[in-house]
Every structure is written in C-alpha cells, then in structure tokens.
Scaffold this motif. Structure first.
Motif, PDB file in Angstrom:
ATOM      1  N   ARG A   1     -25.174 -23.210   6.325  1.00 43.83           N
ATOM      2  CA  ARG A   1     -23.758 -23.216   5.787  1.00 43.83           C
ATOM      3  C   ARG A   1     -22.904 -22.561   6.504  1.00 43.83           C
ATOM      4  NH1 ARG A   1     -26.430 -22.649   0.808  1.00 43.83           N
ATOM      5  NH2 ARG A   1     -25.875 -20.646   0.672  1.00 43.83           N
ATOM      6  N   SER A   2     -23.552 -21.310   7.158  1.00 48.07           N
ATOM      7  CA  SER A   2     -22.435 -20.671   7.974  1.00 48.07           C
ATOM      8  C   SER A   2     -22.219 -21.204   9.197  1.00 48.07           C
ATOM      9  CB  SER A   2     -23.176 -19.221   8.213  1.00 48.07           C
ATOM     10  OG  SER A   2     -24.138 -19.266   8.966  1.00 48.07           O
ATOM     11  N   MET A   3     -23.004 -21.942   9.912  1.00 47.49           N
ATOM     12  CA  MET A   3     -22.942 -22.699  10.903  1.00 47.49           C
ATOM     13  C   MET A   3     -21.755 -23.893  10.839  1.00 47.49           C
ATOM     14  SD  MET A   3     -26.490 -22.791  13.259  1.00 47.49           S
ATOM     15  CE  MET A   3     -27.526 -23.238  11.779  1.00 47.49           C
ATOM     16  N   ARG A   4     -22.089 -24.509   9.858  1.00 48.49           N
ATOM     17  CA  ARG A   4     -21.303 -25.605   9.404  1.00 48.49           C
ATOM     18  C   ARG A   4     -19.663 -25.044   9.389  1.00 48.49           C
ATOM     19  NH1 ARG A   4     -25.796 -28.091   6.287  1.00 48.49           N
ATOM     20  NH2 ARG A   4     -26.596 -29.856   7.847  1.00 48.49           N
ATOM     21  N   ARG A   5     -19.576 -23.895   8.517  1.00 46.46           N
ATOM     22  CA  ARG A   5     -18.380 -23.265   8.378  1.00 46.46           C
ATOM     23  C   ARG A   5     -17.571 -23.170   9.744  1.00 46.46           C
ATOM     24  NH1 ARG A   5     -19.622 -20.117   2.889  1.00 46.46           N
ATOM     25  NH2 ARG A   5     -19.580 -21.899   1.679  1.00 46.46           N
ATOM     26  N   ALA A   6     -18.482 -22.582  10.598  1.00 43.74           N
ATOM     27  CA  ALA A   6     -17.898 -21.998  12.046  1.00 43.74           C
ATOM     28  C   ALA A   6     -17.591 -23.259  12.770  1.00 43.74           C
ATOM     29  CB  ALA A   6     -18.877 -21.294  12.651  1.00 43.74           C
ATOM     30  N   PHE A   7     -18.111 -24.203  12.589  1.00 45.10           N
ATOM     31  CA  PHE A   7     -17.646 -25.500  13.372  1.00 45.10           C
ATOM     32  C   PHE A   7     -16.350 -26.000  13.168  1.00 45.10           C
ATOM     33  CE2 PHE A   7     -22.195 -26.927  13.616  1.00 45.10           C
ATOM     34  CZ  PHE A   7     -22.477 -26.439  14.811  1.00 45.10           C
ATOM     35  N   GLY A   8     -16.041 -25.833  11.804  1.00 43.57           N
ATOM     36  CA  GLY A   8     -14.543 -26.380  11.383  1.00 43.57           C
ATOM     37  C   GLY A   8     -14.504 -27.987  11.674  1.00 43.57           C
ATOM     38  N   ASP A   9     -13.417 -28.246  12.469  1.00 36.92           N
ATOM     39  CA  ASP A   9     -13.563 -29.767  12.866  1.00 36.92           C
ATOM     40  C   ASP A   9     -14.215 -30.048  14.277  1.00 36.92           C
ATOM     41  OD1 ASP A   9     -11.782 -30.245  10.510  1.00 36.92           O
ATOM     42  OD2 ASP A   9     -10.076 -29.925  11.766  1.00 36.92           O
ATOM     43  N   LEU A  10     -14.831 -28.999  14.564  1.00 30.92           N
ATOM     44  CA  LEU A  10     -15.559 -29.182  16.008  1.00 30.92           C
ATOM     45  C   LEU A  10     -16.858 -30.031  16.047  1.00 30.92           C
ATOM     46  CD1 LEU A  10     -15.363 -28.257  19.004  1.00 30.92           C
ATOM     47  CD2 LEU A  10     -16.838 -26.471  18.508  1.00 30.92           C
TER      48      LEU A  10
ATOM     49  N   GLU B   1     -20.589 -30.354  21.063  1.00 30.79           N
ATOM     50  CA  GLU B   1     -19.909 -29.603  22.032  1.00 30.79           C
ATOM     51  C   GLU B   1     -19.979 -28.239  22.247  1.00 30.79           C
ATOM     52  OE1 GLU B   1     -15.390 -30.146  21.603  1.00 30.79           O
ATOM     53  OE2 GLU B   1     -15.622 -31.529  19.835  1.00 30.79           O
ATOM     54  N   VAL B   2     -21.368 -27.603  21.358  1.00 30.15           N
ATOM     55  CA  VAL B   2     -21.694 -26.227  21.684  1.00 30.15           C
ATOM     56  C   VAL B   2     -22.981 -26.378  22.628  1.00 30.15           C
ATOM     57  CG1 VAL B   2     -22.752 -24.341  20.630  1.00 30.15           C
ATOM     58  CG2 VAL B   2     -21.135 -25.700  19.221  1.00 30.15           C
ATOM     59  N   ASP B   3     -22.741 -25.416  23.623  1.00 30.05           N
ATOM     60  CA  ASP B   3     -23.458 -25.488  24.936  1.00 30.05           C
ATOM     61  C   ASP B   3     -24.732 -24.690  24.462  1.00 30.05           C
ATOM     62  OD1 ASP B   3     -21.602 -26.887  26.665  1.00 30.05           O
ATOM     63  OD2 ASP B   3     -20.560 -25.219  26.456  1.00 30.05           O
ATOM     64  N   ALA B   4     -24.721 -23.322  23.825  1.00 31.47           N
ATOM     65  CA  ALA B   4     -25.553 -22.490  23.499  1.00 31.47           C
ATOM     66  C   ALA B   4     -25.838 -21.851  22.188  1.00 31.47           C
ATOM     67  CB  ALA B   4     -25.892 -21.442  24.833  1.00 31.47           C
TER      68      ALA B   4
ATOM     69  N   HIS C   1     -28.716 -33.553  18.859  1.00 33.50           N
ATOM     70  CA  HIS C   1     -27.858 -32.941  20.028  1.00 33.50           C
ATOM     71  C   HIS C   1     -27.960 -31.212  19.993  1.00 33.50           C
ATOM     72  CE1 HIS C   1     -25.885 -36.631  20.705  1.00 33.50           C
ATOM     73  NE2 HIS C   1     -25.545 -36.431  19.262  1.00 33.50           N
ATOM     74  N   LEU C   2     -29.120 -30.711  20.313  1.00 38.20           N
ATOM     75  CA  LEU C   2     -29.568 -29.274  20.156  1.00 38.20           C
ATOM     76  C   LEU C   2     -29.026 -28.428  21.263  1.00 38.20           C
ATOM     77  CD1 LEU C   2     -33.320 -29.003  19.107  1.00 38.20           C
ATOM     78  CD2 LEU C   2     -31.482 -28.281  17.827  1.00 38.20           C
ATOM     79  N   PRO C   3     -28.237 -27.681  21.270  1.00 43.78           N
ATOM     80  CA  PRO C   3     -27.909 -26.898  22.457  1.00 43.78           C
ATOM     81  C   PRO C   3     -28.990 -26.030  22.899  1.00 43.78           C
ATOM     82  CG  PRO C   3     -27.086 -25.591  20.506  1.00 43.78           C
ATOM     83  CD  PRO C   3     -27.806 -27.265  19.916  1.00 43.78           C
ATOM     84  N   ALA C   4     -28.898 -25.494  24.097  1.00 44.04           N
ATOM     85  CA  ALA C   4     -29.808 -24.305  24.402  1.00 44.04           C
ATOM     86  C   ALA C   4     -29.722 -23.182  23.638  1.00 44.04           C
ATOM     87  CB  ALA C   4     -29.386 -24.001  25.806  1.00 44.04           C
TER      88      ALA C   4
END
Length: 175
Positions: A61-70, A74-77, A103-106
């Motif tokens: 939930r915290s990661m999804r909220r941090a994304f917003g509309d992104l 697009e996250v590199d790491a 699409h797992l980032p590093a």
C-alpha cells in the motif's frame, strides 16, 4: 532477475545507532540534490509487534500510494528496508514483486554494510538513493547476482518500516 539465496551460516546484521539529516525545502533551489515526487504510508494489523505479513501488505500500500499516477516501470531502483531477517526480507521482496510485476527495478540496501541503525536507517537509505542519483552509479549488494543494472538512475524509491507495521515509501527523482 535476482538470485537470492539463504546462506548456510547465519550472518549477524548488527543493531547500532547513527545520525543523519536532510534539509527539505518547498521550492527547488539551485543546490537541490533530489526532488520528492511521491510519498506513501500504510499500516497493517500484526500478530506480534515485530512481525510483518508474508506479502508485506503495508509495503504494497505504501509503495502504490507513493507512485500516484506514475507507472512503476519508471522507477530505476529501490532501496529496501531489508533489516537482514529472513522473513522480513522475503516479505518485502514479495511485496515488491506484487507491486512492480514483471518490471522489477534494481534492488539494493545498505544494512548489510552499516547494520540496522533503528532511528536513522530511513535517512541513511535516503542518502544512499541520493548518492546513486547524483553519481549515476547503482550501489549493489555484494552477495546478490544481478542480471542487469540500470543504465540511468533518475527515480529511486526508498522503503522503511517500523516494528509495529507502519511502512513508508518515498519516491525521489533527479533534479
């Protein structure tokens, strides 16, 4: 993408203390190091105050909220909370797999090197993320076999969680 192994011999990730600070400003200045573009937080009901669910619902939930509309691709790491516990580390990884999909980032962390510094660990993780963005160099965990590393580092997510199941994810980008 990742070859994660449980080591034959348990390694001790020490608990220590450290200090760290950042100057946060509402307007971008000429000497800004990075920009916060997303912030998410969540909590989950736990059976024990130092446990986490197997899929780390609070991190999802915290990661999804941090994304917003992104778009997560697009996250590199991601700088993991990864305190060095088998259950906690695999729970966070499971949450990342659910949120990022194919699409797992590093993924990296600093606790294998500096230990779990309780109160300052989130700020030290933010510092690691800013250093990777500023120097355009991914800092790997030495015992993880990476199949690929990012060519550019423009956006980095930082995860942290407290003993009581409160998770925070911050998404920063290069200015």
């Amino acid at each position: 993408m990742y070859n994660l192994k449980v080591r034959q011999k348990a390694e001790y990730y020490g608990i220590g203390e450290a200090a760290s600070m950042a100057c946060l400003e509402t307007k971008q200045q000429g000497n800004s190091l990075a920009k916060i573009i997303g912030l998410g937080f969540a909590t989950e009901i736990l059976e024990h105050n130092i446990s986490i669910s197997s899929n780390a619902e609070c991190f999802q939930r915290s990661m999804r909220r941090a994304f917003g509309d992104l778009n997560p691709s697009e996250v590199d790491a991601v700088v993991l909370h990864a305190p060095g516990t088998i259950k906690g580390d695999f729970s966070e990884f499971a949450a990342i797999e659910k949120v990022f999909g194919p699409h797992l980032p590093a993924l990296t962390t600093n606790k294998w090197k500096v230990g779990q510094s309780i109160g300052a660990s989130g700020m030290l993780s933010l510092e690691l993320a800013i250093l990777m963005i500023r120097h355009q160099e991914f800092i790997p965990v030495v015992f993880v076999n990476y199949s690929h590393l990012p060519k550019r580092i423009d956006k980095v997510m930082i995860n942290t969680v407290c003993f009581d199941g409160n998770a925070v994810s911050i998404l920063i980008e290069k200015v």
